[in-house]
Design a protein around this motif. Structure first.
Motif, PDB file in Angstrom:
ATOM      1  N   TRP A   1      28.559  17.643  26.441  1.00 24.83           N
ATOM      2  CA  TRP A   1      29.257  16.558  25.752  1.00 24.83           C
ATOM      3  C   TRP A   1      30.096  15.716  26.702  1.00 24.83           C
ATOM      4  CZ3 TRP A   1      34.472  16.195  26.104  1.00 24.83           C
ATOM      5  CH2 TRP A   1      35.185  17.346  26.420  1.00 24.83           C
ATOM      6  N   VAL A   2      30.484  16.295  27.864  1.00 23.29           N
ATOM      7  CA  VAL A   2      31.317  15.548  28.811  1.00 23.29           C
ATOM      8  C   VAL A   2      30.560  14.343  29.353  1.00 23.29           C
ATOM      9  CG1 VAL A   2      32.595  15.690  30.977  1.00 23.29           C
ATOM     10  CG2 VAL A   2      32.582  17.634  29.416  1.00 23.29           C
ATOM     11  N   LEU A   3      29.243  14.467  29.501  1.00 28.84           N
ATOM     12  CA  LEU A   3      28.438  13.397  30.071  1.00 28.84           C
ATOM     13  C   LEU A   3      27.920  12.433  29.016  1.00 28.84           C
ATOM     14  CD1 LEU A   3      26.402  15.593  32.563  1.00 28.84           C
ATOM     15  CD2 LEU A   3      28.326  14.094  33.092  1.00 28.84           C
ATOM     16  N   GLY A   4      28.256  12.672  27.743  1.00 26.26           N
ATOM     17  CA  GLY A   4      27.823  11.783  26.679  1.00 26.26           C
ATOM     18  C   GLY A   4      28.999  11.177  25.962  1.00 26.26           C
ATOM     19  N   ALA A   5      28.749  10.756  24.738  1.00 21.91           N
ATOM     20  CA  ALA A   5      29.794  10.109  23.939  1.00 21.91           C
ATOM     21  C   ALA A   5      30.257  10.993  22.792  1.00 21.91           C
ATOM     22  CB  ALA A   5      29.272   8.779  23.392  1.00 21.91           C
ATOM     23  N   ASP A   6      29.848  12.284  22.817  1.00 19.25           N
ATOM     24  CA  ASP A   6      30.226  13.179  21.727  1.00 19.25           C
ATOM     25  C   ASP A   6      31.671  13.616  21.855  1.00 19.25           C
ATOM     26  OD1 ASP A   6      27.642  12.993  20.873  1.00 19.25           O
ATOM     27  OD2 ASP A   6      26.981  14.794  21.921  1.00 19.25           O
ATOM     28  N   GLU A   7      32.174  14.155  20.757  1.00 17.05           N
ATOM     29  CA  GLU A   7      33.517  14.715  20.759  1.00 17.05           C
ATOM     30  C   GLU A   7      33.492  16.089  21.413  1.00 17.05           C
ATOM     31  OE1 GLU A   7      36.389  13.360  19.860  1.00 17.05           O
ATOM     32  OE2 GLU A   7      35.327  11.476  19.503  1.00 17.05           O
ATOM     33  N   PRO A   8      34.643  16.589  21.916  1.00 18.70           N
ATOM     34  CA  PRO A   8      34.681  17.914  22.547  1.00 18.70           C
ATOM     35  C   PRO A   8      34.279  19.018  21.581  1.00 18.70           C
ATOM     36  CG  PRO A   8      36.669  16.653  23.038  1.00 18.70           C
ATOM     37  CD  PRO A   8      35.923  15.883  21.996  1.00 18.70           C
ATOM     38  N   HIS A   9      33.560  19.999  22.113  1.00 15.56           N
ATOM     39  CA  HIS A   9      33.200  21.181  21.335  1.00 15.56           C
ATOM     40  C   HIS A   9      34.257  22.258  21.568  1.00 15.56           C
ATOM     41  CE1 HIS A   9      29.360  19.364  20.437  1.00 15.56           C
ATOM     42  NE2 HIS A   9      29.095  19.210  21.714  1.00 15.56           N
ATOM     43  N   THR A  10      34.845  22.731  20.490  1.00 16.05           N
ATOM     44  CA  THR A  10      35.941  23.702  20.626  1.00 16.05           C
ATOM     45  C   THR A  10      35.443  25.143  20.659  1.00 16.05           C
ATOM     46  OG1 THR A  10      36.215  23.688  18.215  1.00 16.05           O
ATOM     47  CG2 THR A  10      37.566  22.161  19.491  1.00 16.05           C
ATOM     48  N   LEU A  11      34.224  25.410  20.188  1.00 17.91           N
ATOM     49  CA  LEU A  11      33.720  26.773  20.106  1.00 17.91           C
ATOM     50  C   LEU A  11      32.907  27.087  21.351  1.00 17.91           C
ATOM     51  CD1 LEU A  11      33.604  29.276  18.302  1.00 17.91           C
ATOM     52  CD2 LEU A  11      31.477  28.380  17.334  1.00 17.91           C
ATOM     53  N   LEU A  12      33.416  28.014  22.179  1.00 14.71           N
ATOM     54  CA  LEU A  12      32.730  28.431  23.389  1.00 14.71           C
ATOM     55  C   LEU A  12      32.576  29.949  23.350  1.00 14.71           C
ATOM     56  CD1 LEU A  12      34.617  26.209  25.997  1.00 14.71           C
ATOM     57  CD2 LEU A  12      32.284  25.873  25.167  1.00 14.71           C
ATOM     58  N   GLU A  13      31.427  30.413  22.884  1.00 14.20           N
ATOM     59  CA  GLU A  13      31.181  31.847  22.753  1.00 14.20           C
ATOM     60  C   GLU A  13      29.782  32.172  23.259  1.00 14.20           C
ATOM     61  OE1 GLU A  13      31.775  33.017  18.741  1.00 14.20           O
ATOM     62  OE2 GLU A  13      33.947  32.683  18.762  1.00 14.20           O
ATOM     63  N   GLY A  14      29.610  33.458  23.665  1.00 16.81           N
ATOM     64  CA  GLY A  14      28.301  33.916  24.102  1.00 16.81           C
ATOM     65  C   GLY A  14      27.808  33.197  25.333  1.00 16.81           C
ATOM     66  N   ASP A  15      26.480  33.039  25.424  1.00 17.09           N
ATOM     67  CA  ASP A  15      25.893  32.302  26.538  1.00 17.09           C
ATOM     68  C   ASP A  15      26.329  30.837  26.471  1.00 17.09           C
ATOM     69  OD1 ASP A  15      24.705  34.674  27.053  1.00 17.09           O
ATOM     70  OD2 ASP A  15      22.707  34.088  26.376  1.00 17.09           O
ATOM     71  N   ILE A  16      26.540  30.224  27.634  1.00 13.71           N
ATOM     72  CA  ILE A  16      27.070  28.869  27.691  1.00 13.71           C
ATOM     73  C   ILE A  16      26.121  27.984  28.489  1.00 13.71           C
ATOM     74  CG2 ILE A  16      28.982  27.434  28.495  1.00 13.71           C
ATOM     75  CD1 ILE A  16      30.825  29.765  28.005  1.00 13.71           C
ATOM     76  N   ALA A  17      25.770  26.847  27.901  1.00 12.91           N
ATOM     77  CA  ALA A  17      24.883  25.879  28.569  1.00 12.91           C
ATOM     78  C   ALA A  17      25.735  24.878  29.341  1.00 12.91           C
ATOM     79  CB  ALA A  17      24.014  25.159  27.543  1.00 12.91           C
ATOM     80  N   LEU A  18      25.424  24.708  30.617  1.00 14.31           N
ATOM     81  CA  LEU A  18      26.150  23.792  31.491  1.00 14.31           C
ATOM     82  C   LEU A  18      25.154  22.969  32.303  1.00 14.31           C
ATOM     83  CD1 LEU A  18      28.822  26.319  32.794  1.00 14.31           C
ATOM     84  CD2 LEU A  18      29.297  24.393  31.296  1.00 14.31           C
ATOM     85  N   ARG A  19      25.532  21.735  32.577  1.00 18.66           N
ATOM     86  CA  ARG A  19      24.666  20.859  33.361  1.00 18.66           C
ATOM     87  C   ARG A  19      25.223  20.724  34.778  1.00 18.66           C
ATOM     88  NH1 ARG A  19      20.694  17.249  32.331  1.00 18.66           N
ATOM     89  NH2 ARG A  19      21.004  17.479  30.080  1.00 18.66           N
ATOM     90  N   ARG A  20      24.352  20.957  35.773  1.00 18.12           N
ATOM     91  CA  ARG A  20      24.748  20.860  37.177  1.00 18.12           C
ATOM     92  C   ARG A  20      24.887  19.379  37.558  1.00 18.12           C
ATOM     93  NH1 ARG A  20      23.956  24.423  41.245  1.00 18.12           N
ATOM     94  NH2 ARG A  20      24.734  25.839  39.629  1.00 18.12           N
ATOM     95  N   VAL A  21      26.080  19.000  38.016  1.00 22.20           N
ATOM     96  CA  VAL A  21      26.318  17.612  38.409  1.00 22.20           C
ATOM     97  C   VAL A  21      26.580  17.468  39.905  1.00 22.20           C
ATOM     98  CG1 VAL A  21      27.142  16.912  36.149  1.00 22.20           C
ATOM     99  CG2 VAL A  21      28.770  17.781  37.817  1.00 22.20           C
ATOM    100  N   ALA A  22      26.978  18.570  40.566  1.00 24.28           N
ATOM    101  CA  ALA A  22      27.243  18.488  42.010  1.00 24.28           C
ATOM    102  C   ALA A  22      27.199  19.879  42.610  1.00 24.28           C
ATOM    103  CB  ALA A  22      28.602  17.843  42.285  1.00 24.28           C
ATOM    104  N   HIS A  23      26.698  19.971  43.822  1.00 21.86           N
ATOM    105  CA  HIS A  23      26.790  21.216  44.594  1.00 21.86           C
ATOM    106  C   HIS A  23      26.664  20.878  46.076  1.00 21.86           C
ATOM    107  CE1 HIS A  23      22.179  21.712  43.712  1.00 21.86           C
ATOM    108  NE2 HIS A  23      22.368  20.912  44.742  1.00 21.86           N
ATOM    109  N   GLY A  24      27.053  21.840  46.908  1.00 17.07           N
ATOM    110  CA  GLY A  24      26.990  21.641  48.347  1.00 17.07           C
ATOM    111  C   GLY A  24      27.191  22.949  49.063  1.00 17.07           C
ATOM    112  N   SER A  25      26.753  22.997  50.312  1.00 21.55           N
ATOM    113  CA  SER A  25      26.897  24.214  51.096  1.00 21.55           C
ATOM    114  C   SER A  25      26.987  23.855  52.566  1.00 21.55           C
ATOM    115  CB  SER A  25      25.713  25.162  50.862  1.00 21.55           C
ATOM    116  OG  SER A  25      24.569  24.734  51.598  1.00 21.55           O
TER     117      SER A  25
END
Length: 782
Positions: free
Chosen positions: A267-291
């Motif tokens: 939802w952070v990358l869209g126009a939706d409202e924040p989701h307050t329920l965070l339980e169990g497995d969590i889906a996340l989108r990779r936006v940056a990484h480095g090594s």
């Protein structure tokens, strides 16, 4: 005393000439048994060469009972008359013997590493901490040259150079070094002080002493503080969510972690409202990484991909619990996480060999969790600790606020653009008198979308109004105010007010908005506007401006210039007049209306930009659309600092063969003749089918002008896309529709006109009014 130092005296050839009682007790040999013998005969094995050269070291002696004793020897030369060594006084003590003096005990038991070297950088003495740092006993180092006891590295060469400097100059040295030591498996920060040691009697420099304090805690505290200070300037340089995440990764790698990634909730990358329920497995989108490795081979998730984090994984726990999650090698959750990564991307698993510590920190801003940052250590020797978790939370907090600001900005910008696009004309209304092309470019500035607008408004008599405006300010309030002004201009244009009068009414509107307490934003905005009316019959362009740049005109022969306008005050100032300028244009002239974002910028000169605009308008292009692109490319910088609206209009003219005009006598008896003249003109134009309606319209409008108006009276027919009938008189009283009663003898004429024509209306002129009606020339679609 069993452990007091023993003393022996030898001559220059190494023959024992003196033997103390302490020496007898230590070795079991009496003076009679030793004096006169070579000192070497008392040794069980030859002493090390460095110890002989340094006159100090560890040797092995034969005891009277046949056993061997390891002793620490110190030799002091006895100088003869010519300054040469005539003999040596040698003291010996067991290695484990305690220091006989309080000062010696303080040296030995000091909490910092302390050592003493001779002037040639040979070890003379080390305390317990120094031995632990070196990883060997004092006996193994005594008499040895310092470079022989440590790896050949930059820090060891620097250490030795400082030792020589003190020995050569006799001046103390203090410096800091970040390095490891033979017995330490990680690098430490050291605060080192070296000072010369001198003989009490002669003052001669006899050695160099040093004390090294392990200042790693202070060093890392300073590093963390420096990282936080750098984060304040390095994170959040743009209002872009992905770029902000990349800046956080760049800050962490490689000095804080060997690999780092930032994953955000969808939802952070869209126009939706924040989701307050965070339980169990969590889906996340990779936006940056480095090594530390090019191409980030450690990553198991590609940029832009969505990853499902198991509920027991450290990142999921960090997101769910809202605090940092530390995990080290050997812990089940850590090992499961590494195994899962290796299974999903075996090609990169070799780069994860040796991974031993992970820190997952939630990205939280204003009480809302946005995602998680994961830092991993592989080559870095230290595990993440409590201080690292505190630092990570502080960095993540700063980054999260910047990400949330970027998210809010993107959302507001999207809303403002949607509002603005809904208010701007998508398809310009059909009309034949001008060919138009337009461009609108919202700026990418962090301040948000501005309030620029443009419009093309068809007017009666085949005339057309060209409008551009700019609400000062940015964001949703600016777009909302722009919508109000755009609607107001259309409403006032429908009344057919002259340009200067229209701006006067528009100025009153902005003044009222500014004085309305419920619209505080409008009071701070203000606006500029340019309103122009083109008449294809007279080929005249009438223009008035309210604090707006003048339009440019390109004549068919290529001549270009600005219309000389009195710009007038911006809208909202109130109390000041607006002046209209009228010029005649040949057919095919191009009029360019634009907002100040096209020519004004803090890094550009307005006059120079205006000259570039005029040059660009003379470019040869196939269409007006191509000319719009050419102008924007030539005039605008790569990153405009403000919104830009550009409206180009190429004029057309209605020739005398498309316009017919009659002066009408103010006598009802002449109505029939006027009607007949109009019918004959329609026949000449081949519009016989429109004759019946035209006769009724002409008859009614001319009769009303004679009955209720004032002379002079004039009838005009215009053949354009529609057939326009205009009747003008000197009276300023406008007609209006009314419902006629059953027995009324009049009052039905305008009602018939309204029902038989496509549209009708009236407009004020400089000498009175004009009533007009339009008929469609296209056949009805049955």
């Amino acid at each position: 005393m069993e452990h007091v130092s023993a003393t022996a005296v030898t001559d220059a050839a190494g023959v024992v000439t003196g033997w103390s009682e302490g020496a007898r007790r230590l070795t079991g040999l009496t003076a009679e048994e030793v004096v006169g013998r070579a000192a070497r005969e008392l040794l069980a094995e030859d002493p090390p060469g460095p110890a002989v050269a340094a006159l100090k070291g560890t040797v092995v002696l034969r005891h009277r009972d046949g056993s061997h004793r390891t002793l620490v020897l110190d030799a002091c030369p006895v100088l003869g008359g010519e300054g040469a060594a005539a003999g040596y006084v040698i003291t010996a003590r067991p290695p484990a013997a305690g220091e006989p003096t309080l000062a010696g005990q303080a040296f030995q038991q000091a909490s910092m590493s302390m050592s003493v070297f001779d002037t040639r950088q040979h070890y003379l003495r080390l305390n317990d901490v120094a031995c632990r740092v070196m990883g060997v006993s004092e006996e193994a180092l005594l008499g040895r040259h310092f470079p022989e006891t440590i790896e050949d590295a930059e820090h060891s060469r620097g250490f030795n150079a400082h030792l020589r400097q003190v020995a050569e100059t006799g001046m103390p040295v203090r410096y800091e070094s970040f390095t490891g030591a033979p017995s330490l498996n990680q690098e430490h920060a050291w605060s080192i002080e070296m000072w010369p040691v001198r003989d009490d009697d002669s003052g001669e420099l006899t050695g160099v002493a040093l004390a090294a304090f392990d200042s790693s805690d202070q060093y890392w505290a300073r590093q963390r503080l420096a990282l936080l200070n750098e984060a304040a300037a390095a994170i959040g340089t743009t209002l872009d969510v992905v770029r902000t995440a990349e800046e956080l990764v760049e800050l962490l790698v490689p000095r804080y972690a060997d690999f780092a990634s930032v994953d955000l909730l969808e939802w952070v990358l869209g126009a939706d409202e924040p989701h307050t329920l965070l339980e169990g497995d969590i889906a996340l989108r990779r936006v940056a990484h480095g090594s530390a490795h090019e191409g980030t081979p450690e990553a198991a998730v590609h940029l832009g991909e969505t990853d499902i984090y198991d509920a027991s994984s450290p990142p999921a726990r960090a997101v769910r619990e809202g605090r940092a999650a530390l995990s080290q090698a050997g812990e089940p959750d850590f090992m499961n996480w590494v195994a899962e990564r290796n299974t999903r991307a075996p090609a990169g698993s070799s780069y994860r060999k040796g991974v031993h510590s992970l820190l997952a920190v939630p990205l939280r801003a204003r009480g809302t969790t946005l995602g998680v940052v994961v830092a991993v250590r592989i080559a870095h020797p230290d595990d993440f600790g409590g201080d690292d978790a505190v630092l990570g939370e502080e960095l993540a907090s700063r980054a999260a606020v910047c990400i949330d600001n970027a998210r809010r900005f993107a959302r507001e910008r999207t809303t403002a653009l949607a509002l603005q696009n809904s208010l701007l004309p998508r398809g310009l209304p059909g009309q034949a008198v001008v060919e138009v092309a337009h461009r609108y470019l919202p700026c990418g500035s962090p301040v948000g979308v501005g309030g620029d607008w443009f419009d093309v408004i068809p007017l009666s008599g085949s005339r057309v109004a060209l409008v551009v405006g700019d609400v000062v300010g940015h964001g949703i309030p600016s777009s909302a105010t722009m919508g109000r002004l755009c609607t107001a201009v259309r409403t006032l244009a429908d009344v057919d007010l002259p340009p200067d009068e229209l701006l006067t009414h528009l100025d009153d509107l902005v003044t009222h908005l500014a004085s309305d307490d419920r619209d505080a934003e409008a009071a701070e905005l203000g606006a500029t506007c340019l309103y122009a009316v083109y008449d294809p019959v007279s080929r005249r362009l009438t223009t008035a401006a309210a604090g707006h740049p003048p339009p440019a005109v390109v004549l068919p022969d290529g001549t270009v210039g600005l219309i000389p306008l009195n710009a007038g005050p911006p809208l909202g100032v109130g109390g000041l007049p607006f002046e209209a300028t009228e010029i005649e244009l040949p057919e095919g002239a191009v009029v360019a209306l634009y907002t100040d974002g096209l020519i004004e910028d803090r890094d550009r000169d307005v006059d120079h930009a205006t000259e570039e605009l005029c040059r660009a308008l003379t470019a040869r292009t196939d269409t007006l659309d191509d000319l719009c692109d050419t102008v924007l490319k030539a005039v605008l910088p790569e990153e405009p600092g403000d919104d830009v609206a550009l409206l180009l209009a190429r004029t057309r003219a209605l020739g005398a063969d498309r316009v017919a005009t009659w002066d009408v006598e103010p006598d009802p008896a002449h109505v029939a003749a006027t009607r007949q003249a109009a019918t004959e003109q329609l026949t000449a134009w081949g519009l016989e089918e429109a004759s019946f309606v035209t006769e009724l319209v002409v008859s009614e409008l001319v009769t009303n002008a004679i009955r209720y108006g004032e002379p002079p009276i004039q009838l005009r027919l215009i053949r354009d896309r529609t057939l326009i009938c205009e009747v003008s008189d000197a009276s300023s009283t406008s007609p209006h529709l009314r419902r006629a009663h059953v027995f009324d003898e009049g009052g039905r004429g305008l009602l018939l006109v309204a029902q038989l024509t496509q549209r009708w209306g009236s407009r004020q002129t400089g000498s009175g009014k004009t009533i007009w009606a339009e008929q469609s020339l296209e056949p009805p679609d049955f």
